[in-house]
Design an enzyme around this catalytic site. Sequence first.
Site, PDB file in Angstrom:
ATOM      1  N   SER A 141      -4.130   8.163  -5.131  1.00 11.21           N
ATOM      2  CA  SER A 141      -3.777   7.074  -4.234  1.00 11.21           C
ATOM      3  C   SER A 141      -2.625   6.283  -4.844  1.00 11.21           C
ATOM      4  CB  SER A 141      -5.006   6.194  -3.979  1.00 11.21           C
ATOM      5  OG  SER A 141      -4.713   5.151  -3.083  1.00 11.21           O
ATOM      6  N   TYR A 155       3.313   3.220   3.849  1.00 13.80           N
ATOM      7  CA  TYR A 155       2.806   3.944   2.682  1.00 13.80           C
ATOM      8  C   TYR A 155       1.446   3.371   2.281  1.00 13.80           C
ATOM      9  CZ  TYR A 155       2.601   5.808  -2.092  1.00 13.80           C
ATOM     10  OH  TYR A 155       2.215   6.447  -3.255  1.00 13.80           O
ATOM     11  N   LYS A 159      -2.383   5.141   2.221  1.00 13.18           N
ATOM     12  CA  LYS A 159      -3.235   5.185   1.035  1.00 13.18           C
ATOM     13  C   LYS A 159      -4.535   4.401   1.249  1.00 13.18           C
ATOM     14  CE  LYS A 159      -0.596   7.743  -1.578  1.00 13.18           C
ATOM     15  NZ  LYS A 159      -1.010   9.119  -1.975  1.00 13.18           N
TER      16      LYS A 159
END
Length: 285
Positions: A141, A155, A159
Amino acid sequence: MRTETAGTDRVWFITGASRGLGRAFAEAALAAGDRVAVAARTTGPLEELAAAHPGRVLPLPLDVTDRDAVAAAVATAVGRFGRLDVVINNAGTLTMGMVEEFTEAEARAQMEVNFFGALWVTQAVLPVLRGQGAGHLVQVSSIGALSGFPSTGLYSASKCALEGMSEAVAMEAAGFGVKVSILEPGGYWTDLYTAMGATTPLEPYAPLRARLEEQFAEGSVDSDPALAARALLSLVDSAEPPLRLLLGSMVYDLAFDIARRRMDTWAGWESVSRAAEAAVPAPVA
């Protein structure tokens, strides 16, 4: 901390293994005496790794967004090595930009690799690990999963989704002897930033973008991927690995700061939160 001896002839399956953290993870596994199925879109570097370690490396061309291809790659790896002991969901991509700037295609592409790609790998390997009654799934992650930051919102979203899914998998798979860990790395000298995409900038965000660029130039901390690989070996060698592992002093301190600020906010609004709940009889249809 490491609690078991490395070099136990484990079998690894690593995505995004041609470069950066994935390549460092593969090299560390091989140095520990293990065998590795290495998967990536570009297999040239993987062939070189296989030539340097005859019989111990299986290069696999793989686009993790292709669910059928993922299932086939996992089957090929199991057919070659007979089992999987450590699975590293490392493939990922980064597109920088303010949330408002993302096109639908850019937003979906970010999620396709970072979340759905990891989901397809997770679904493909779980039957193998369940059948063995053992195995360790490691999801790569980011510190970005703990908090969104300007220019990395999508982004972070990808994650966050990965971590939410992985927490559930950890509880679902525990009864089968399968371990799940989430790595939350800081900055490493990989090509994530040089190969990243970028949105088309909107002019109103120019001042913010300029401030961010100045901050990145002054405060960026990046490390050798070999250090992350060393930490990964400690994780997979542990008899009781944690659900989460932070990688790096900067992200360690940042994670605690984020948690403290959230707890302070929750405490400050406790009365409002508690007042929003009161048991009542079920509504009459």
